[in-house]
Design a protein around this motif. Structure first.
Motif, short mmCIF file in Angstrom:
data_model
loop_
_atom_site.label_atom_id
_atom_site.label_comp_id
_atom_site.label_asym_id
_atom_site.label_seq_id
_atom_site.Cartn_x
_atom_site.Cartn_y
_atom_site.Cartn_z
N VAL A 1 -17.39 22.40 76.12
CA VAL A 1 -17.94 23.61 76.73
C VAL A 1 -17.63 24.82 75.83
CG1 VAL A 1 -17.87 25.15 78.73
CG2 VAL A 1 -17.67 22.67 79.05
N THR A 2 -18.68 25.57 75.49
CA THR A 2 -18.50 26.76 74.65
C THR A 2 -18.66 28.05 75.42
OG1 THR A 2 -20.82 26.65 73.94
CG2 THR A 2 -19.18 25.58 72.54
N HIS A 3 -19.63 28.13 76.31
CA HIS A 3 -19.73 29.29 77.21
C HIS A 3 -20.64 28.97 78.39
CE1 HIS A 3 -23.07 29.96 74.38
NE2 HIS A 3 -23.66 30.70 75.31
N LEU A 4 -20.44 29.76 79.43
CA LEU A 4 -21.10 29.52 80.71
C LEU A 4 -22.00 30.69 81.07
CD1 LEU A 4 -17.90 28.24 82.55
CD2 LEU A 4 -19.70 26.82 81.55
N GLU A 5 -23.20 30.36 81.51
CA GLU A 5 -24.16 31.36 81.98
C GLU A 5 -24.60 30.96 83.39
OE1 GLU A 5 -24.86 34.06 80.48
OE2 GLU A 5 -24.18 33.72 78.42
N PRO A 6 -25.15 31.89 84.16
CA PRO A 6 -25.58 31.54 85.52
C PRO A 6 -26.56 30.37 85.57
CG PRO A 6 -25.57 33.92 85.25
CD PRO A 6 -25.31 33.34 83.89
N PHE A 7 -27.34 30.20 84.51
CA PHE A 7 -28.38 29.16 84.51
C PHE A 7 -27.92 27.82 83.94
CE2 PHE A 7 -28.77 31.92 80.80
CZ PHE A 7 -28.65 31.01 79.75
N GLY A 8 -26.71 27.78 83.35
CA GLY A 8 -26.26 26.52 82.80
C GLY A 8 -25.03 26.63 81.92
N CYS A 9 -24.67 25.50 81.35
CA CYS A 9 -23.46 25.38 80.54
C CYS A 9 -23.85 25.05 79.10
CB CYS A 9 -22.58 24.28 81.13
SG CYS A 9 -21.20 23.78 80.08
N PHE A 10 -23.45 25.89 78.16
CA PHE A 10 -23.68 25.59 76.76
C PHE A 10 -22.52 24.77 76.21
CE2 PHE A 10 -26.55 29.17 77.22
CZ PHE A 10 -27.64 28.77 76.45
N VAL A 11 -22.85 23.74 75.45
CA VAL A 11 -21.82 22.86 74.90
C VAL A 11 -22.06 22.64 73.41
CG1 VAL A 11 -21.47 21.67 77.10
CG2 VAL A 11 -23.14 20.76 75.47
N ASP A 12 -20.97 22.29 72.74
CA ASP A 12 -21.00 21.89 71.34
C ASP A 12 -21.11 20.36 71.33
OD1 ASP A 12 -20.30 21.03 68.78
OD2 ASP A 12 -18.46 22.21 68.66
N ILE A 13 -22.17 19.84 70.71
CA ILE A 13 -22.35 18.39 70.69
C ILE A 13 -22.01 17.80 69.32
CG2 ILE A 13 -24.04 18.33 72.54
CD1 ILE A 13 -26.24 18.13 70.44
N GLY A 14 -21.53 18.62 68.41
CA GLY A 14 -21.12 18.14 67.10
C GLY A 14 -21.19 19.24 66.08
N GLY B 1 -13.99 25.70 76.60
CA GLY B 1 -13.09 24.87 75.82
C GLY B 1 -12.86 23.48 76.40
N GLN B 2 -13.44 23.21 77.54
CA GLN B 2 -13.23 21.92 78.22
C GLN B 2 -13.97 20.79 77.50
OE1 GLN B 2 -14.57 21.97 82.28
NE2 GLN B 2 -13.54 20.06 82.82
#
Length: 306
Positions: free
Chosen positions: A132-145, A172-173
């Motif tokens: 998890v990199t950051h959270l917005e009301p519409f969803g969760c942005f993640v690092d996939i690599g 960071g999760q």
């Protein structure tokens, strides 16, 4: 050393520490074309990222900070936000300036290799690690690599509805996700399919138990209380209850043929609990079809990966 993981996953590995320790070992990494990770301590006025090294200084020029920076497709906030975090890179040169060893680095090259050798091979249904990199009301942005981003829409996070992704995740999760679709250079993700079916979640509870939950929705006919991310039950209406509160509830009945859990509220109180550790039922492999519904229920809730 494993490649193409979310940034931060190899930073403390023995192999990564070995290559960061000296000019000689960094030259080895450059010769082998390895992807390493270091700690970004500064983004200077020209938006070059400075990486801390035991023997000198690493520098990722602005144009090498991320894919798309040079072309204007990626905003500079992608560079500024890396300060005090781990960054991946490939070593492109080692020079001496004013008595100091400076390693020129490229995060862009690491990301391009990640796309070519990993992300381009992903198909619908693949279960992958993410961060998890950051959270917005519409969803969760993640690092996939290698710092490459993807989005988990809020309605794909869990079966139990949430008002904001921070109800489920924190920055960071480390999590898992499943590839929903691959559209050109964009990977679309989902998450709820990894959290178990109704039957799998209901098996964790028994009639007669009093357990903890979170108030997720208040309707005229009752209060929905989440027992697990993919399992919620209904309690009778009650005054002075708000969405987001914690609750202790008595399990009155588990009804597989209707996928219902009947609850009685024992108490409600303010929720001060950090998002709990996620209990995954699936953490690897590839899904073709996931069926949430029980065999007895007339509802058919499923996801297909094609």
């Amino acid at each position: 050393m494993k490649k193409y993981l979310p940034e931060g996953k190899i930073f403390n590995s023995p192999e990564n520490r070995y290559y960061l320790q000296s000019e000689r070992t960094m030259a080895e990494a450059m010769a082998q074309g390895l992807i390493l990770e270091g700690h970004a301590v500064l983004c200077d006025s020209e938006h070059n990222i400075i990486v801390e090294l035991p023997f000198g200084k690493g520098m990722i020029p602005r144009s090498e900070g991320a894919i798309g920076i040079q072309e204007g497709k990626t905003k500079d906030i992608a560079l500024l936000s890396r300060v005090n975090k781990t960054v991946c890179f490939k070593v492109t040169d080692i020079v001496h300036e004013k008595g100091e060893v400076i390693c020129r680095l490229s995060r862009r090259l690491a990301q391009e290799e990640c796309i070519e050798r990993y992300i381009s091979t992903l198909t619908s249904g693949d279960v992958i690690p993410a961060k998890v990199t950051h959270l917005e009301p519409f969803g969760c942005f993640v690092d996939i690599g290698c710092g490459l981003p993807s989005l988990i829409p809020i309605d794909a996070i869990s079966v139990s509805r949430i008002t904001h992704p921070n109800d489920r995740f924190f920055n960071g999760q480390d999590i898992y996700a499943v590839v929903k679709s691959c559209e050109e250079d964009r990977i679309c993700l989902s998450h709820k399919e990894l959290l178990g079916t109704w039957e799998e979640n209901a098996a964790l509870f028994s009639t007669g138990e009093t357990v903890g939950g979170i108030v997720r929705s208040i309707e005229p006919y009752g209060i929905f209380i989440e027992l697990a991310p993919n399992l919620a039950g209904l309690a009778e209406p009650r005054e002075n209850v708000r969405v987001g509160q914690a609750a202790s509830v008595y399990i009155k009945a588990l009804i597989p043929e209707k996928m219902k859990v009947k609850l009685i509220i024992v108490d409600v109180f303010e929720n001060s609990v950090f998002p709990s550790k996620i209990n995954y039922f699936i953490t690897s492999g590839r899904l073709t079809k996931w069926v949430y519904s029980t065999n007895e229920c007339y509802k058919n809730i499923c996801s297909e990966f094609v």
